[in-house]
Write a protein that holds these residues in place. Structure first.
Motif, short mmCIF file in Angstrom:
data_model
loop_
_atom_site.label_atom_id
_atom_site.label_comp_id
_atom_site.label_asym_id
_atom_site.label_seq_id
_atom_site.Cartn_x
_atom_site.Cartn_y
_atom_site.Cartn_z
N GLY A 189 0.83 -1.19 0.00
CA GLY A 189 0.00 0.00 0.00
C GLY A 189 0.86 1.23 0.00
O GLY A 189 2.08 1.17 0.00
N TYR A 190 0.20 2.39 -0.05
CA TYR A 190 0.92 3.65 -0.04
C TYR A 190 1.04 4.15 1.39
O TYR A 190 0.11 4.73 1.94
CB TYR A 190 0.20 4.68 -0.90
CG TYR A 190 0.10 4.30 -2.36
CD1 TYR A 190 1.14 3.62 -3.00
CD2 TYR A 190 -1.04 4.60 -3.10
CE1 TYR A 190 1.05 3.27 -4.32
CE2 TYR A 190 -1.13 4.26 -4.44
CZ TYR A 190 -0.08 3.59 -5.04
OH TYR A 190 -0.17 3.24 -6.37
N PHE A 193 3.06 16.61 -6.25
CA PHE A 193 3.22 15.56 -7.24
C PHE A 193 2.89 14.19 -6.66
O PHE A 193 2.21 13.37 -7.28
CB PHE A 193 4.64 15.56 -7.79
CG PHE A 193 4.82 14.61 -8.95
CD1 PHE A 193 4.58 15.01 -10.24
CD2 PHE A 193 5.22 13.30 -8.72
CE1 PHE A 193 4.74 14.13 -11.30
CE2 PHE A 193 5.37 12.41 -9.77
CZ PHE A 193 5.13 12.83 -11.07
N ILE A 194 3.38 13.93 -5.46
CA ILE A 194 3.11 12.64 -4.81
C ILE A 194 1.62 12.45 -4.61
O ILE A 194 1.06 11.39 -4.91
CB ILE A 194 3.86 12.55 -3.47
CG1 ILE A 194 5.37 12.45 -3.70
CG2 ILE A 194 3.38 11.34 -2.66
CD1 ILE A 194 6.18 12.52 -2.43
N PRO A 215 -3.18 9.40 -5.29
CA PRO A 215 -4.22 10.03 -4.47
C PRO A 215 -4.45 9.27 -3.17
O PRO A 215 -4.47 8.04 -3.14
CB PRO A 215 -5.47 9.94 -5.37
CG PRO A 215 -4.91 9.89 -6.76
CD PRO A 215 -3.65 9.08 -6.66
N GLY A 216 -4.58 10.03 -2.11
CA GLY A 216 -4.83 9.42 -0.81
C GLY A 216 -3.58 9.25 0.03
O GLY A 216 -3.67 9.00 1.23
#
Length: 301
Positions: free
Chosen positions: A19-20, A42-43, A48-49
């Motif tokens: 996951g992020y 940018f990240i 997103p999220g």
């Protein structure tokens, strides 16, 4: 394949987990949290999220405060983030910020940091009349050690990692920061710091020969000058061979990724979007890992 360096940094930060995880950004010398807004945007746009945190600490001239003081301040911030993100987060640290982050990771036993990304950081030290040094000590590369290697000079962050290869004995004796952090001198917390640093999952080292601040630029991948100003690569450095703070252990674990990119100036890593066709990380140093090339191959824009 068209790509961007910011995408590289992002993938380096989050590409090794399912996951992020949150990403924490740390600025460099004479910088501030606003200077990393482009990367933050940018990240968040690319993934997103993703939660991105940029601590507002030691900005601009405040970044000239002694490194141990900055590490103490950022250490408190990382402790709070460990409670906020109990599943861990990544550290992406630019320039001098890479050494600040190294200090934090060494001192904190429960830091919760997964991947540590050092972006164009003077990890093995600085020696040269680069822009940031000139702002403090114009035209004195050869004599900077006289200023840096004394109690007054050690109150300035840049002097804390100034490493004059011609005066190593004086560096080891008078520099109160980098030799201690590197484990080049013995101290009672050396083993504990090594254990703490080795809690990270991955160490990602990013730099390049066009860097006009980090001198030598190979310091960003733990290379540095010998007494004749010949660059000795990371794996031939004493701090690696003696595994003084865990660098060799990380490498043997397969947890060091290196990425060397040409034609990127120091400020270019964060101040502009650099687009180029790349299918793998250039092998300029001969030490670029397959892992780093794999990261690049999986970037698309």
């Amino acid at each position: 394949m068209r790509t961007s360096l910011l995408a590289l940094l992002l993938l380096a930060a989050v590409g090794y987990t399912c996951g992020y995880k949150p990403v924490v950004l740390v600025h460099g010398a004479f910088g501030d949290n606003k200077g990393l807004n482009r990367m933050k945007r940018f990240i968040k746009r690319e993934h997103p999220g993703t939660k991105v945190v940029v601590p507002n600490l030691f900005s601009n001239r405040g970044s000239m405060m002694p490194m141990w003081r900055q590490i103490q301040g950022y250490g408190l911030a990382v402790k709070k983030l460990a409670k906020k993100f109990p599943n861990g987060f990544h550290l992406l640290c630019f320039s001098q910020g890479g050494l600040v982050c190294r200090g934090v990771l060494s001192l904190l036993p429960k830091h919760k940091v997964h991947n540590f990304i050092a972006l164009a950081s003077p990890l093995a030290g600085q020696f040269g009349e680069a822009f940031n040094v000139q702002r403090l000590f114009p035209n004195i590369e050869g004599d900077a050690y006289k200023i840096c290697y004394n109690p007054v000079g050690q109150q300035v962050s840049i002097c804390n990692y100034w490493k004059d290869p011609r005066h190593i004995r004086r560096y080891l004796k008078k520099n109160t920061f980098l030799p201690v952090l590197n484990g080049e001198v013995n101290h009672k917390r050396k083993k504990a710091w090594k254990k703490n640093f080795l809690r990270i999952k991955k160490l990602v080292l990013i730099g390049g020969p066009a860097d006009d601040v980090i001198t030598p630029w190979q310091s960003s991948i733990f290379g540095f000058y010998d007494k004749n100003k010949n660059v000795v690569p990371m794996r031939k450095q004493k701090i690696y061979k003696k595994d003084t703070f865990g660098l060799k252990t990380l490498d043997k674990r397969g947890d060091i990724e290196e990425c060397i990119l040409p034609k990127v100036t120091h400020g270019g890593w964060i101040n502009r979007r650099v687009r180029r066709n790349i299918s793998g990380c250039p092998e300029g140093s001969g030490e670029t890992s397959l892992g780093a090339r794999k990261v690049l191959r999986n970037i698309s824009d």
